[in-house]
Design a protein around this motif. Structure first.
Motif, mmCIF file in Angstrom:
data_model
loop_
_atom_site.group_PDB
_atom_site.id
_atom_site.type_symbol
_atom_site.label_atom_id
_atom_site.label_comp_id
_atom_site.label_asym_id
_atom_site.label_seq_id
_atom_site.Cartn_x
_atom_site.Cartn_y
_atom_site.Cartn_z
ATOM 1 N N GLY A 158 88.076 26.104 -13.692
ATOM 2 C CA GLY A 158 89.033 27.113 -14.107
ATOM 3 C C GLY A 158 89.997 27.496 -13.006
ATOM 4 O O GLY A 158 91.196 27.684 -13.247
ATOM 5 N N LEU A 159 89.497 27.602 -11.795
ATOM 6 C CA LEU A 159 90.350 27.975 -10.670
ATOM 7 C C LEU A 159 91.297 26.843 -10.312
ATOM 8 O O LEU A 159 92.437 27.075 -9.896
ATOM 9 C CB LEU A 159 89.476 28.338 -9.464
ATOM 10 C CG LEU A 159 90.142 29.075 -8.309
ATOM 11 C CD1 LEU A 159 90.732 30.399 -8.778
ATOM 12 C CD2 LEU A 159 89.139 29.310 -7.188
ATOM 13 N N ASP A 201 89.385 30.909 -21.125
ATOM 14 C CA ASP A 201 90.848 30.882 -21.130
ATOM 15 C C ASP A 201 91.367 31.317 -19.764
ATOM 16 O O ASP A 201 91.093 32.431 -19.320
ATOM 17 C CB ASP A 201 91.340 31.837 -22.217
ATOM 18 C CG ASP A 201 92.835 31.759 -22.458
ATOM 19 O OD1 ASP A 201 93.542 31.118 -21.671
ATOM 20 O OD2 ASP A 201 93.287 32.354 -23.460
ATOM 21 N N VAL A 202 92.120 30.460 -19.083
ATOM 22 C CA VAL A 202 92.687 30.843 -17.784
ATOM 23 C C VAL A 202 94.204 30.964 -17.843
ATOM 24 O O VAL A 202 94.883 30.898 -16.813
ATOM 25 C CB VAL A 202 92.238 29.883 -16.655
ATOM 26 C CG1 VAL A 202 90.745 29.981 -16.447
ATOM 27 C CG2 VAL A 202 92.654 28.441 -16.929
ATOM 28 N N TRP A 203 94.759 31.116 -19.045
ATOM 29 C CA TRP A 203 96.152 31.538 -19.134
ATOM 30 C C TRP A 203 96.245 32.952 -18.537
ATOM 31 O O TRP A 203 95.321 33.758 -18.673
ATOM 32 C CB TRP A 203 96.602 31.600 -20.595
ATOM 33 C CG TRP A 203 96.932 30.278 -21.230
ATOM 34 C CD1 TRP A 203 96.094 29.223 -21.414
ATOM 35 C CD2 TRP A 203 98.194 29.913 -21.793
ATOM 36 N NE1 TRP A 203 96.746 28.216 -22.055
ATOM 37 C CE2 TRP A 203 98.046 28.602 -22.309
ATOM 38 C CE3 TRP A 203 99.421 30.554 -21.926
ATOM 39 C CZ2 TRP A 203 99.087 27.923 -22.928
ATOM 40 C CZ3 TRP A 203 100.461 29.878 -22.548
ATOM 41 C CH2 TRP A 203 100.294 28.583 -23.042
ATOM 42 N N GLU A 204 97.365 33.264 -17.939
ATOM 43 C CA GLU A 204 97.507 34.594 -17.333
ATOM 44 C C GLU A 204 97.388 35.710 -18.356
ATOM 45 O O GLU A 204 96.932 36.812 -18.026
ATOM 46 C CB GLU A 204 98.833 34.695 -16.573
ATOM 47 C CG GLU A 204 98.837 33.909 -15.272
ATOM 48 C CD GLU A 204 100.089 34.150 -14.445
ATOM 49 O OE1 GLU A 204 101.100 34.623 -15.006
ATOM 50 O OE2 GLU A 204 100.054 33.861 -13.235
ATOM 51 N N TYR A 211 93.423 41.848 -13.717
ATOM 52 C CA TYR A 211 93.105 41.138 -12.474
ATOM 53 C C TYR A 211 94.338 40.641 -11.712
ATOM 54 O O TYR A 211 94.187 40.092 -10.614
ATOM 55 C CB TYR A 211 92.189 39.942 -12.787
ATOM 56 C CG TYR A 211 90.854 40.357 -13.346
ATOM 57 C CD1 TYR A 211 89.801 40.717 -12.507
ATOM 58 C CD2 TYR A 211 90.630 40.390 -14.726
ATOM 59 C CE1 TYR A 211 88.572 41.104 -13.018
ATOM 60 C CE2 TYR A 211 89.406 40.779 -15.250
ATOM 61 C CZ TYR A 211 88.388 41.129 -14.390
ATOM 62 O OH TYR A 211 87.165 41.506 -14.905
ATOM 63 N N GLN A 212 95.526 40.820 -12.284
ATOM 64 C CA GLN A 212 96.758 40.303 -11.695
ATOM 65 C C GLN A 212 96.578 38.812 -11.338
ATOM 66 O O GLN A 212 96.220 38.049 -12.206
ATOM 67 C CB GLN A 212 97.191 41.139 -10.473
ATOM 68 C CG GLN A 212 97.729 42.524 -10.844
ATOM 69 C CD GLN A 212 96.605 43.512 -11.131
ATOM 70 O OE1 GLN A 212 95.687 43.663 -10.312
ATOM 71 N NE2 GLN A 212 96.644 44.173 -12.264
ATOM 72 N N ASN A 213 96.820 38.455 -10.081
ATOM 73 C CA ASN A 213 96.731 37.036 -9.709
ATOM 74 C C ASN A 213 95.339 36.631 -9.237
ATOM 75 O O ASN A 213 95.150 35.520 -8.735
ATOM 76 C CB ASN A 213 97.752 36.716 -8.619
ATOM 77 C CG ASN A 213 97.467 37.466 -7.323
ATOM 78 O OD1 ASN A 213 96.909 38.562 -7.348
ATOM 79 N ND2 ASN A 213 97.841 36.890 -6.197
ATOM 80 N N TYR A 218 88.420 37.243 -12.154
ATOM 81 C CA TYR A 218 88.273 37.181 -13.608
ATOM 82 C C TYR A 218 87.191 36.178 -14.007
ATOM 83 O O TYR A 218 86.328 36.471 -14.840
ATOM 84 C CB TYR A 218 89.613 36.803 -14.237
ATOM 85 C CG TYR A 218 89.534 36.249 -15.639
ATOM 86 C CD1 TYR A 218 89.189 37.058 -16.724
ATOM 87 C CD2 TYR A 218 89.817 34.901 -15.892
ATOM 88 C CE1 TYR A 218 89.130 36.542 -18.013
ATOM 89 C CE2 TYR A 218 89.758 34.383 -17.165
ATOM 90 C CZ TYR A 218 89.415 35.199 -18.227
ATOM 91 O OH TYR A 218 89.353 34.684 -19.494
ATOM 92 N N LEU A 219 87.222 34.991 -13.400
ATOM 93 C CA LEU A 219 86.229 33.970 -13.725
ATOM 94 C C LEU A 219 84.811 34.465 -13.434
ATOM 95 O O LEU A 219 83.882 34.239 -14.225
ATOM 96 C CB LEU A 219 86.517 32.692 -12.943
ATOM 97 C CG LEU A 219 87.743 31.895 -13.402
ATOM 98 C CD1 LEU A 219 88.144 30.875 -12.348
ATOM 99 C CD2 LEU A 219 87.469 31.212 -14.739
#
Length: 245
Positions: A158-159, A201-204, A211-213, A218-219
């Protein structure tokens, strides 16, 4: 019996029959009503249920705006393609190369978004998290050497996904072997015939308000809302050869 009473009873019978059709074959009613073959599934929990790990505002926008837009776009793309409206989501995804050029990319993006998010909502829940259960736990131990190693592999996928996309766990048909994969945009392993056990889902739009950037944060937080019982039911269904999205 008067005409008014007869009409009332006819209306009740007709309404009951329609309700039965909706319960058994909802896509038929949607198609007849002109709304299209696909519909937005309801969240199985309140928008605030995954707090503090996933905030209510994000859930509301993510489900009610983003996912809804994917569904609306798919139905719009299929408006003039009655033969395609009769296919399931899985059939459409697997037959994308046969879809007319004019709608192929739009269908890939939006139908992919619909099936990815439908899976996503179903594998989360309030008060969940913890360790995997059942056959899924055994498969994770077998294929990754333990839950901690699995989480590291999944989070790295994801990252490492540049830009928008997803981290998935796929199941190899026949053997049940698990693998981690990343995909861009709204692509899904289902397009290649690989069943999806779970995904994040790792869409912003999935995490930026809270979590911003900080995608890594988030993960890590997301594991607190994974419903392992639901994941294990998916694994059992896939192992039985059932077609699920």
């Amino acid at each position: 019996m008067g005409h008014a009473e007869i009409d009332r009873r006819r209306l009740l019978v007709t309404g009951a029959a329609a309700a039965l059709i909706v319960a058994v074959r909802p896509h038929l009613v949607l198609a007849q009503a002109g709304a299209g073959p696909f519909s937005l599934p309801a969240l199985p929990y309140p928008e605030s249920a995954l707090e503090p790990h996933v905030d209510a505002q994000t859930m509301g926008l993510h489900h009610g705006r983003h996912h809804k837009a994917y569904v609306d776009n798919v139905n719009r793309l299929l408006e003039s393609h009655g033969e395609l409206q009769r296919l399931s989501a899985l059939e459409l995804l697997r037959r994308l190369p046969e879809v007319p050029d004019a709608i192929r990319t739009g269908l890939r993006n939006n139908l992919g978004g619909h099936v990815n998010h439908t899976m996503f909502w179903s594998i989360m829940g309030p008060g969940k998290g913890g360790a995997p259960v059942g056959e899924t736990a055994a498969a994770i131990e077998r294929d990754f050497g333990g839950f901690d190693a699995f989480k590291q592999r999944f989070n790295a996928a994801g990252l490492g996904q540049f830009g928008s996309g997803w981290a998935f766990v796929t199941v190899e048909p026949g053997t049940g072997k698990l693998a981690v994969a990343a995909a861009p945009n709204q692509d899904t392993p289902l397009m290649e015939g690989r069943p999806v056990l779970m995904g994040n889902d790792v869409w912003e739009h999935a995490y930026y308000l809270k979590y911003q950037n900080r995608r890594a944060d988030y993960l890590n937080a997301w594991w607190n809302v994974v419903d392992w019982a639901a994941v294990d039911r998916r694994y059992a269904a896939i192992r039985r050869g059932e077609a699920i999205i």
